[in-house]
Design a protein around this motif. Structure first.
Motif, PDB file in Angstrom:
ATOM      1  N   LEU A 296       0.803  -1.214   0.000  1.00 59.10           N
ATOM      2  CA  LEU A 296       0.000   0.000   0.000  1.00 59.10           C
ATOM      3  C   LEU A 296       0.839   1.267   0.000  1.00 59.10           C
ATOM      4  CD1 LEU A 296      -2.868  -1.077   2.437  1.00 59.10           C
ATOM      5  CD2 LEU A 296      -2.711  -1.302  -0.058  1.00 59.10           C
ATOM      6  N   GLU A 297       1.967   1.260   0.672  1.00 62.47           N
ATOM      7  CA  GLU A 297       2.814   2.459   0.670  1.00 62.47           C
ATOM      8  C   GLU A 297       3.352   2.733  -0.732  1.00 62.47           C
ATOM      9  OE1 GLU A 297       6.797   4.223   2.938  1.00 62.47           O
ATOM     10  OE2 GLU A 297       5.853   2.368   3.631  1.00 62.47           O
ATOM     11  N   MET A 298       3.805   1.684  -1.404  1.00 68.85           N
ATOM     12  CA  MET A 298       4.280   1.839  -2.777  1.00 68.85           C
ATOM     13  C   MET A 298       3.138   2.269  -3.689  1.00 68.85           C
ATOM     14  SD  MET A 298       5.833  -1.054  -5.375  1.00 68.85           S
ATOM     15  CE  MET A 298       7.199  -1.430  -4.278  1.00 68.85           C
ATOM     16  N   ALA A 299       1.975   1.676  -3.495  1.00 67.86           N
ATOM     17  CA  ALA A 299       0.825   2.018  -4.322  1.00 67.86           C
ATOM     18  C   ALA A 299       0.460   3.488  -4.179  1.00 67.86           C
ATOM     19  CB  ALA A 299      -0.369   1.142  -3.943  1.00 67.86           C
ATOM     20  N   ALA A 300       0.441   3.980  -2.952  1.00 68.84           N
ATOM     21  CA  ALA A 300       0.084   5.383  -2.720  1.00 68.84           C
ATOM     22  C   ALA A 300       1.062   6.314  -3.422  1.00 68.84           C
ATOM     23  CB  ALA A 300       0.056   5.666  -1.223  1.00 68.84           C
ATOM     24  N   GLU A 301       2.346   5.976  -3.372  1.00 66.50           N
ATOM     25  CA  GLU A 301       3.358   6.822  -4.016  1.00 66.50           C
ATOM     26  C   GLU A 301       3.199   6.809  -5.532  1.00 66.50           C
ATOM     27  OE1 GLU A 301       8.242   7.187  -4.326  1.00 66.50           O
ATOM     28  OE2 GLU A 301       7.323   5.785  -2.915  1.00 66.50           O
ATOM     29  N   LEU A 302       3.012   5.626  -6.116  1.00 64.28           N
ATOM     30  CA  LEU A 302       2.875   5.514  -7.570  1.00 64.28           C
ATOM     31  C   LEU A 302       1.625   6.238  -8.078  1.00 64.28           C
ATOM     32  CD1 LEU A 302       3.885   1.771  -7.971  1.00 64.28           C
ATOM     33  CD2 LEU A 302       5.101   3.697  -8.992  1.00 64.28           C
ATOM     34  N   LEU A 303       0.535   6.093  -7.353  1.00 67.59           N
ATOM     35  CA  LEU A 303      -0.719   6.715  -7.776  1.00 67.59           C
ATOM     36  C   LEU A 303      -0.639   8.233  -7.702  1.00 67.59           C
ATOM     37  CD1 LEU A 303      -3.155   4.211  -6.060  1.00 67.59           C
ATOM     38  CD2 LEU A 303      -2.836   4.481  -8.523  1.00 67.59           C
ATOM     39  N   LEU A 304      -0.001   8.747  -6.652  1.00 69.19           N
ATOM     40  CA  LEU A 304       0.150  10.193  -6.537  1.00 69.19           C
ATOM     41  C   LEU A 304       1.056  10.724  -7.648  1.00 69.19           C
ATOM     42  CD1 LEU A 304      -0.647  12.678  -4.926  1.00 69.19           C
ATOM     43  CD2 LEU A 304       1.331  12.278  -3.433  1.00 69.19           C
ATOM     44  N   GLU A 305       2.123   9.993  -7.945  1.00 66.09           N
ATOM     45  CA  GLU A 305       3.001  10.409  -9.033  1.00 66.09           C
ATOM     46  C   GLU A 305       2.257  10.387 -10.374  1.00 66.09           C
ATOM     47  OE1 GLU A 305       5.872  11.695  -8.953  1.00 66.09           O
ATOM     48  OE2 GLU A 305       6.672  11.232  -6.969  1.00 66.09           O
ATOM     49  N   ALA A 306       1.345   9.446 -10.536  1.00 66.54           N
ATOM     50  CA  ALA A 306       0.540   9.403 -11.768  1.00 66.54           C
ATOM     51  C   ALA A 306      -0.300  10.664 -11.914  1.00 66.54           C
ATOM     52  CB  ALA A 306      -0.352   8.164 -11.762  1.00 66.54           C
ATOM     53  N   THR A 307      -0.776  11.227 -10.801  1.00 65.48           N
ATOM     54  CA  THR A 307      -1.561  12.467 -10.897  1.00 65.48           C
ATOM     55  C   THR A 307      -0.691  13.629 -11.347  1.00 65.48           C
ATOM     56  OG1 THR A 307      -1.247  13.202  -8.577  1.00 65.48           O
ATOM     57  CG2 THR A 307      -3.046  11.650  -9.026  1.00 65.48           C
ATOM     58  N   TYR A 308       0.553  13.684 -10.883  1.00 67.22           N
ATOM     59  CA  TYR A 308       1.438  14.800 -11.252  1.00 67.22           C
ATOM     60  C   TYR A 308       1.733  14.805 -12.751  1.00 67.22           C
ATOM     61  CZ  TYR A 308       2.420  15.080  -6.210  1.00 67.22           C
ATOM     62  OH  TYR A 308       2.319  15.192  -4.851  1.00 67.22           O
ATOM     63  N   VAL A 309       2.219  13.667 -13.250  1.00 66.66           N
ATOM     64  CA  VAL A 309       2.596  13.632 -14.670  1.00 66.66           C
ATOM     65  C   VAL A 309       1.344  13.617 -15.552  1.00 66.66           C
ATOM     66  CG1 VAL A 309       2.803  11.111 -14.815  1.00 66.66           C
ATOM     67  CG2 VAL A 309       4.186  12.549 -16.312  1.00 66.66           C
ATOM     68  N   GLY A 310       0.251  13.058 -15.047  1.00 65.76           N
ATOM     69  CA  GLY A 310      -1.002  13.105 -15.785  1.00 65.76           C
ATOM     70  C   GLY A 310      -1.504  14.527 -15.940  1.00 65.76           C
ATOM     71  N   ALA A 311      -1.319  15.339 -14.898  1.00 67.70           N
ATOM     72  CA  ALA A 311      -1.717  16.746 -14.971  1.00 67.70           C
ATOM     73  C   ALA A 311      -0.859  17.488 -15.982  1.00 67.70           C
ATOM     74  CB  ALA A 311      -1.607  17.388 -13.593  1.00 67.70           C
ATOM     75  N   TYR A 312       0.434  17.178 -16.022  1.00 69.50           N
ATOM     76  CA  TYR A 312       1.312  17.842 -16.987  1.00 69.50           C
ATOM     77  C   TYR A 312       0.837  17.593 -18.413  1.00 69.50           C
ATOM     78  CZ  TYR A 312       5.280  19.051 -19.867  1.00 69.50           C
ATOM     79  OH  TYR A 312       6.065  19.603 -20.849  1.00 69.50           O
ATOM     80  N   TYR A 313       0.448  16.336 -18.691  1.00 72.64           N
ATOM     81  CA  TYR A 313       0.010  15.987 -20.043  1.00 72.64           C
ATOM     82  C   TYR A 313      -1.487  16.226 -20.250  1.00 72.64           C
ATOM     83  CZ  TYR A 313       4.521  13.984 -21.236  1.00 72.64           C
ATOM     84  OH  TYR A 313       5.855  13.823 -21.523  1.00 72.64           O
ATOM     85  N   TYR A 314      -2.142  16.840 -19.264  1.00 74.59           N
ATOM     86  CA  TYR A 314      -3.548  17.203 -19.379  1.00 74.59           C
ATOM     87  C   TYR A 314      -4.412  15.965 -19.624  1.00 74.59           C
ATOM     88  CZ  TYR A 314      -6.858  21.080 -19.701  1.00 74.59           C
ATOM     89  OH  TYR A 314      -7.865  21.994 -19.443  1.00 74.59           O
ATOM     90  N   GLN A 315      -4.044  14.848 -18.987  1.00 76.49           N
ATOM     91  CA  GLN A 315      -4.806  13.601 -19.112  1.00 76.49           C
ATOM     92  C   GLN A 315      -5.730  13.483 -17.906  1.00 76.49           C
ATOM     93  OE1 GLN A 315      -2.164  10.281 -19.880  1.00 76.49           O
ATOM     94  NE2 GLN A 315      -1.145  11.340 -21.568  1.00 76.49           N
ATOM     95  N   ALA A 316      -6.858  14.180 -18.004  1.00 77.50           N
ATOM     96  CA  ALA A 316      -7.778  14.260 -16.874  1.00 77.50           C
ATOM     97  C   ALA A 316      -8.317  12.897 -16.474  1.00 77.50           C
ATOM     98  CB  ALA A 316      -8.931  15.203 -17.210  1.00 77.50           C
ATOM     99  N   ASP A 317      -8.481  11.986 -17.447  1.00 79.55           N
ATOM    100  CA  ASP A 317      -9.004  10.663 -17.121  1.00 79.55           C
ATOM    101  C   ASP A 317      -8.051   9.898 -16.219  1.00 79.55           C
ATOM    102  OD1 ASP A 317      -7.133  10.566 -19.160  1.00 79.55           O
ATOM    103  OD2 ASP A 317      -8.147   9.007 -20.308  1.00 79.55           O
ATOM    104  N   VAL A 318      -6.754   9.977 -16.508  1.00 79.13           N
ATOM    105  CA  VAL A 318      -5.768   9.290 -15.675  1.00 79.13           C
ATOM    106  C   VAL A 318      -5.695   9.931 -14.300  1.00 79.13           C
ATOM    107  CG1 VAL A 318      -3.320   8.726 -15.414  1.00 79.13           C
ATOM    108  CG2 VAL A 318      -4.411   8.505 -17.646  1.00 79.13           C
TER     109      VAL A 318
END
Length: 373
Positions: A296-318
């Motif tokens: 769960l700790e790894m999952a939380a980190e990966l998912l939060l990082e997905a929001t950062y780079v997803g926001a950069y690429y304007y991928q609102a669905d991700v």
């Protein structure tokens, strides 16, 4: 004399066929010479074209019924060849599937995702016809104005051309001329490669989700894996990371977790350091896989990082899906209070007019989120 020798024995039943033959077998048409000269002029001809991207206005606002009609309209402007629909159709079908998905019509959605994957299989080897840049440089554009935290990753955003030239047709049309077949004149077509691959990845992962355990038994899953294991891009090239992303997602559908994780981890960055348009979905799927393994700790980190780079690429669905899973991880980890990044992320989404992103994850539907000023 060489040209005359090549002409002997060929029956030209119409003067036009002779003209076509002469053009194709002499230096009159040369893609290598004309490609760069015409590249800027052809940007407006890149596929998918402007009507496709205009459909995202409704899609990002959550007007999925109108967006569906717009994506269908864009499909009518797509490329048709002697082999049927070309790879730009992957985008039209994927985004039509997304509209059906968000409207709750999952049967129609799955049909669209399957069609997108079948088009990729029908055009096997299309990436080998793309003129990729030899190297990637760092993008001068800084990351977006994220308000819910900052990335701990050391990667940089890669500057990857939005449009690349793709060779179409055949240089040698003699057999078609002899036997009366279709002459596929050679041409260089501007192609939005990263958008097509983003959509293909989206179709694969949505199909995994909708089919569930049945996905590993479906013949299309095996065909997809088999095709992606073959030559797709130039060897030892940075673009191999894109194939790792697709293959990792396909292995997830086949429930081959070890193989999937290996390929997805290699696909996080290109050339050892560069984020790319498939990075958000790769991080999202790795985060979901870590959750399923109770990491769960790894999952939380990966998912939060997905929001950062997803926001950069304007991928609102991700971004929305990553927040949904991250909020769930927060709950099952017995963490106190509300998932902290959620509230500032909602404010950010309102500023960016990403209405679907303003909807709280299911786990937090009891909360009152801030209203737009």
């Amino acid at each position: 004399m060489i040209l005359l020798d090549r002409c002997r024995g060929i029956a030209f039943d119409h003067p036009v066929r002779l003209v076509v033959f002469l053009v194709l077998t002499t230096g009159i048409w040369s893609p290598a010479v004309h490609a760069q000269r015409n590249f800027q002029r052809n940007q407006s001809k890149a596929v998918p074209g402007p009507t496709y991207f205009a459909a995202f206005n409704e899609y990002q606002r959550g007007d999925y019924s109108d967006a569906l009609q717009d994506f269908r309209r864009a499909a009518r402007n797509g490329v048709f060849s002697s082999l049927g629909r070309w790879v730009d159709a992957i985008c039209y079908h994927t985004m039509a599937g997304e509209c059906y998905y968000h409207m709750g019509n999952l049967t129609q959605a799955l049909d669209q995702y399957d069609t997108a994957i079948r088009i990729h299989l029908a055009q096997q080897g299309w990436l080998l016809r793309v003129r990729f840049p030899d190297r990637i440089a760092a993008s001068p554009t800084r990351r977006s104005d994220i308000q819910w935290g900052s990335s701990n990753r050391q990667s940089v955003v890669g500057r990857i051309p939005e449009t690349m030239l793709s060779f179409q047709g055949r240089m040698d049309n003699e057999n078609a001329l002899r036997r009366g077949g279709v002459v596929a004149a050679p041409e260089m077509v501007p192609l939005r490669v990263s958008e097509i691959l983003r959509c293909l990845a989206l179709s694969i992962r949505r199909r995994n989700e909708l089919m569930g355990p049945a996905c590993r038994h479906d013949p299309l899953t095996g065909r997809l894996i088999q095709s992606l294991r073959g030559p797709q891009v130039p060897p030892n090239h940075w673009s191999e990371g894109w194939i790792d992303a697709l293959l990792g997602l396909a292995y997830l559908g086949a429930d081959q977790q070890e193989q999937a994780t290996k390929h997805l981890q290699r696909a996080i960055v290109l050339d050892g350091q560069f984020d790319h348009p498939l990075t958000p979905c790769v991080l999202l799927e790795l985060g979901k896989s870590a959750t399923s393994r109770d990491q769960l700790e790894m999952a939380a980190e990966l998912l939060l990082e997905a929001t950062y780079v997803g926001a950069y690429y304007y991928q609102a669905d991700v971004v929305a899906e990553a927040f949904d899973h991250a909020a769930t991880v927060h709950l099952i980890s017995n963490q106190p209070g509300v998932y902290a990044p959620l509230i500032p992320a909602t404010r950010w989404a309102r500023i960016k007019n990403l209405d679907p992103l303003c909807t709280a994850p299911v786990s937090y539907t009891h909360l009152t989120l801030p209203t737009k000023a």
